[in-house]
Design a protein around this motif. Structure first.
Motif, PDB file in Angstrom:
ATOM      1  N   ALA A 152      42.502 -14.104  10.024  1.00 22.55           N
ATOM      2  CA  ALA A 152      41.204 -14.733   9.784  1.00 22.55           C
ATOM      3  C   ALA A 152      41.323 -16.251   9.853  1.00 22.55           C
ATOM      4  O   ALA A 152      40.522 -16.935  10.486  1.00 22.55           O
ATOM      5  CB  ALA A 152      40.663 -14.298   8.427  1.00 22.55           C
ATOM      6  N   VAL A 153      42.345 -16.770   9.199  1.00 21.29           N
ATOM      7  CA  VAL A 153      42.550 -18.217   9.210  1.00 21.29           C
ATOM      8  C   VAL A 153      42.732 -18.724  10.629  1.00 21.29           C
ATOM      9  O   VAL A 153      42.142 -19.722  11.037  1.00 21.29           O
ATOM     10  CB  VAL A 153      43.782 -18.591   8.365  1.00 21.29           C
ATOM     11  CG1 VAL A 153      44.155 -20.046   8.581  1.00 21.29           C
ATOM     12  CG2 VAL A 153      43.502 -18.332   6.895  1.00 21.29           C
ATOM     13  N   LEU A 154      43.538 -18.014  11.402  1.00 21.01           N
ATOM     14  CA  LEU A 154      43.810 -18.448  12.767  1.00 21.01           C
ATOM     15  C   LEU A 154      42.546 -18.436  13.603  1.00 21.01           C
ATOM     16  O   LEU A 154      42.323 -19.316  14.420  1.00 21.01           O
ATOM     17  CB  LEU A 154      44.874 -17.560  13.396  1.00 21.01           C
ATOM     18  CG  LEU A 154      46.275 -17.779  12.829  1.00 21.01           C
ATOM     19  CD1 LEU A 154      47.248 -16.761  13.396  1.00 21.01           C
ATOM     20  CD2 LEU A 154      46.743 -19.192  13.124  1.00 21.01           C
ATOM     21  N   ARG A 155      41.739 -17.429  13.401  1.00 23.22           N
ATOM     22  CA  ARG A 155      40.485 -17.383  14.158  1.00 23.22           C
ATOM     23  C   ARG A 155      39.615 -18.574  13.817  1.00 23.22           C
ATOM     24  O   ARG A 155      39.008 -19.196  14.695  1.00 23.22           O
ATOM     25  CB  ARG A 155      39.731 -16.088  13.843  1.00 23.22           C
ATOM     26  CG  ARG A 155      40.205 -14.894  14.638  1.00 23.22           C
ATOM     27  CD  ARG A 155      39.189 -13.763  14.547  1.00 23.22           C
ATOM     28  NE  ARG A 155      39.057 -13.264  13.182  1.00 23.22           N
ATOM     29  CZ  ARG A 155      39.687 -12.201  12.710  1.00 23.22           C
ATOM     30  NH1 ARG A 155      40.500 -11.522  13.481  1.00 23.22           N
ATOM     31  NH2 ARG A 155      39.517 -11.809  11.469  1.00 23.22           N
ATOM     32  N   GLU A 156      39.572 -18.899  12.543  1.00 22.45           N
ATOM     33  CA  GLU A 156      38.683 -19.978  12.115  1.00 22.45           C
ATOM     34  C   GLU A 156      39.184 -21.361  12.513  1.00 22.45           C
ATOM     35  O   GLU A 156      38.420 -22.192  12.988  1.00 22.45           O
ATOM     36  CB  GLU A 156      38.509 -19.933  10.593  1.00 22.45           C
ATOM     37  CG  GLU A 156      37.614 -18.799  10.137  1.00 22.45           C
ATOM     38  CD  GLU A 156      37.699 -18.597   8.628  1.00 22.45           C
ATOM     39  OE1 GLU A 156      38.139 -19.532   7.922  1.00 22.45           O
ATOM     40  OE2 GLU A 156      37.334 -17.498   8.156  1.00 22.45           O
ATOM     41  N   ARG A 157      40.453 -21.614  12.258  1.00 22.09           N
ATOM     42  CA  ARG A 157      40.966 -22.968  12.457  1.00 22.09           C
ATOM     43  C   ARG A 157      41.664 -23.168  13.774  1.00 22.09           C
ATOM     44  O   ARG A 157      41.911 -24.320  14.154  1.00 22.09           O
ATOM     45  CB  ARG A 157      41.951 -23.318  11.336  1.00 22.09           C
ATOM     46  CG  ARG A 157      41.592 -22.762   9.968  1.00 22.09           C
ATOM     47  CD  ARG A 157      40.870 -23.762   9.148  1.00 22.09           C
ATOM     48  NE  ARG A 157      41.732 -24.877   8.806  1.00 22.09           N
ATOM     49  CZ  ARG A 157      41.560 -25.628   7.728  1.00 22.09           C
ATOM     50  NH1 ARG A 157      40.599 -25.343   6.893  1.00 22.09           N
ATOM     51  NH2 ARG A 157      42.349 -26.652   7.500  1.00 22.09           N
ATOM     52  N   GLY A 158      42.046 -22.093  14.428  1.00 19.06           N
ATOM     53  CA  GLY A 158      42.836 -22.257  15.638  1.00 19.06           C
ATOM     54  C   GLY A 158      44.307 -22.327  15.274  1.00 19.06           C
ATOM     55  O   GLY A 158      44.666 -22.716  14.159  1.00 19.06           O
ATOM     56  N   VAL A 159      45.129 -21.953  16.210  1.00 16.89           N
ATOM     57  CA  VAL A 159      46.557 -21.886  15.934  1.00 16.89           C
ATOM     58  C   VAL A 159      47.116 -23.243  15.568  1.00 16.89           C
ATOM     59  O   VAL A 159      47.892 -23.386  14.629  1.00 16.89           O
ATOM     60  CB  VAL A 159      47.315 -21.355  17.158  1.00 16.89           C
ATOM     61  CG1 VAL A 159      48.809 -21.327  16.889  1.00 16.89           C
ATOM     62  CG2 VAL A 159      46.837 -19.965  17.493  1.00 16.89           C
ATOM     63  N   GLY A 160      46.721 -24.248  16.310  1.00 17.45           N
ATOM     64  CA  GLY A 160      47.282 -25.571  16.086  1.00 17.45           C
ATOM     65  C   GLY A 160      46.967 -26.127  14.714  1.00 17.45           C
ATOM     66  O   GLY A 160      47.817 -26.728  14.078  1.00 17.45           O
ATOM     67  N   ALA A 161      45.765 -25.890  14.259  1.00 16.84           N
ATOM     68  CA  ALA A 161      45.325 -26.501  13.016  1.00 16.84           C
ATOM     69  C   ALA A 161      45.702 -25.699  11.775  1.00 16.84           C
ATOM     70  O   ALA A 161      45.824 -26.249  10.693  1.00 16.84           O
ATOM     71  CB  ALA A 161      43.812 -26.712  13.055  1.00 16.84           C
ATOM     72  N   ALA A 162      45.864 -24.409  11.945  1.00 13.51           N
ATOM     73  CA  ALA A 162      46.134 -23.575  10.773  1.00 13.51           C
ATOM     74  C   ALA A 162      47.505 -23.882  10.175  1.00 13.51           C
ATOM     75  O   ALA A 162      48.474 -24.040  10.893  1.00 13.51           O
ATOM     76  CB  ALA A 162      46.050 -22.108  11.167  1.00 13.51           C
ATOM     77  N   THR A 163      47.577 -23.965   8.864  1.00 15.27           N
ATOM     78  CA  THR A 163      48.843 -24.240   8.199  1.00 15.27           C
ATOM     79  C   THR A 163      49.205 -23.076   7.290  1.00 15.27           C
ATOM     80  O   THR A 163      48.342 -22.260   6.935  1.00 15.27           O
ATOM     81  CB  THR A 163      48.767 -25.506   7.331  1.00 15.27           C
ATOM     82  OG1 THR A 163      47.960 -25.213   6.187  1.00 15.27           O
ATOM     83  CG2 THR A 163      48.147 -26.646   8.106  1.00 15.27           C
ATOM     84  N   LEU A 164      50.448 -23.034   6.913  1.00 15.79           N
ATOM     85  CA  LEU A 164      50.880 -21.983   5.994  1.00 15.79           C
ATOM     86  C   LEU A 164      50.108 -22.082   4.686  1.00 15.79           C
ATOM     87  O   LEU A 164      49.820 -21.070   4.045  1.00 15.79           O
ATOM     88  CB  LEU A 164      52.380 -22.105   5.733  1.00 15.79           C
ATOM     89  CG  LEU A 164      53.278 -21.794   6.925  1.00 15.79           C
ATOM     90  CD1 LEU A 164      54.730 -21.734   6.491  1.00 15.79           C
ATOM     91  CD2 LEU A 164      52.877 -20.473   7.567  1.00 15.79           C
TER      92      LEU A 164
END
Lengths: 206, 206
Positions: free
Chosen positions: A22-34
């Motif tokens: 869900a996080v990846l979908r929302e923020r994109g791979v580049g922006a998503a952090t652990l």
DNA sequence: AATAGAATGGACTGCACGGTCCACCGGAAG
DNA sequence: CTTCCGGTGGACCGTGCAGTCCATTCTATT
């Protein structure tokens, strides 16, 4: 990370994967952090590294697999039974609806381009997904051919490949522009060209 | 960053954009750093921020515009003159060659998904590119129709949209898997379906 | 030649984020 | 009740990188 996962552990792992997706979908791979994933899934850093010893890449890979499975699942039961033009229509509707709802969130696209580039694992997931997808389409074309609704000499694999490419492109364009017209055009044109091959005249066009 | 650029300044700016484009193709948007660009273009950090006051995003946007222009340019002169089936064939060959040579480097795809998501500027570049591309295809279809080689009622825009989607998808798949079969399938199938519409029988297929 | 403003070099800063470590908890088995 | 081990919390660390700043060197205009 061998079979050594208790029920609780498996549940936590699954929760993390879904949340991360869900996080990846929302923020994109580049922006998503652990830390985004931690917040979303109410888990701690040690949990992330406990279940995904390879760190972020490891997690990303698990998410990619999860999303890849999802893609085909969302097209069932139609994709598995393309043995009538009616079934093809229903499948088409399912695909269009699914991606329109998804809007410009990008479950796999970015994963391909971001992770898939370098790591062989991610590339394998993509290849596998595309292969299964195309095989289902080819199967559907064969079914129609064997039912006499398509000429015997139809080039099944090229047709399936072209259709798949159209879908991929349609989705890419939907992601970039927010417009689903290209996806619809690719599907409608692809299917109606197929039907035309079988002798059916042009299809309704809105 | 108004008209206030000397000849030297413009040259430097262009050098940076081109070098950055190369770096981005090689490393991917996520991995590329400003220092990579500095090294590649023999420039200093102050130059980067001098010419791209908005920092990395600003630079990325300039690169996106540069690459977008390149895409259509590389398809000329054929794309601008699709007025015979021979021209269509030459154009097809050009597209296939261009992307096969490019291999799995991704000039725009990743920029779309990475930058394009958030910023309206990047999205505008993509939309503009797709629009011009599709319009050229539509123009080619119209030319063939007007020359009597396609029926008068051919649905120009849907055909063009579907073809464009096929290309996009074919390229995506090429990027993800390294295989150009889908791109070829989409182009060949799209063009031969068009020709069939015009009464020409099936095309050679390798 | 003088001067203003553009172009350039590169040290420095701040911090976000991935990854490590260790201490504590909880429940199932003996 | 103890013991053991997987599960969990969260402080801590190192670093890589975007972005800032100021000093210096060009270039054009008068």
């Amino acid at each position: 990370m061998r079979g050594e996962l208790t029920a609780k552990g498996k549940a936590t792992r699954a929760r993390i994967v879904e949340g991360a997706a869900a996080v990846l979908r929302e923020r994109g791979v580049g922006a998503a952090t652990l830390e985004d994933v931690m917040a979303r899934t109410s888990s701690s850093k040690s949990q992330l590294f406990h279940y995904f010893p390879g760190g972020k890449d490891d997690l990303l890979l698990a998410v990619a697999q999860f999303e890849a499975d999802q893609v085909l699942e969302d097209q069932q039961p139609y994709l598995g039974r393309l043995d009538s033009w009616e079934a093809w229509r229903l499948w088409r509707d399912t695909v269009v609806r699914r991606y329109e709802e998804q809007g410009d969130e990008c479950p796999l696209g970015s994963l391909f381009l971001q992770v898939g580039r370098a790591t062989p694992g991610a590339r394998a997931i993509v290849v596998e997904l595309l292969h299964r997808w195309q095989e289902s389409l080819a199967e559907g074309i064969r079914a129609q051919r064997d039912a006499g609704r398509l000429p015997a000499d139809v080039d099944v694999d090229t047709r399936a490949a072209a259709l798949l490419a159209g879908i991929q492109g349609g989705v890419s364009i939907l992601l970039s522009t927010g417009q689903s017209t290209h996806l619809r055009a690719a599907l409608d044109q692809g299917i109606s060209d197929l039907r035309r091959l079988g002798g059916e005249p042009a299809l309704s066009r809105r």
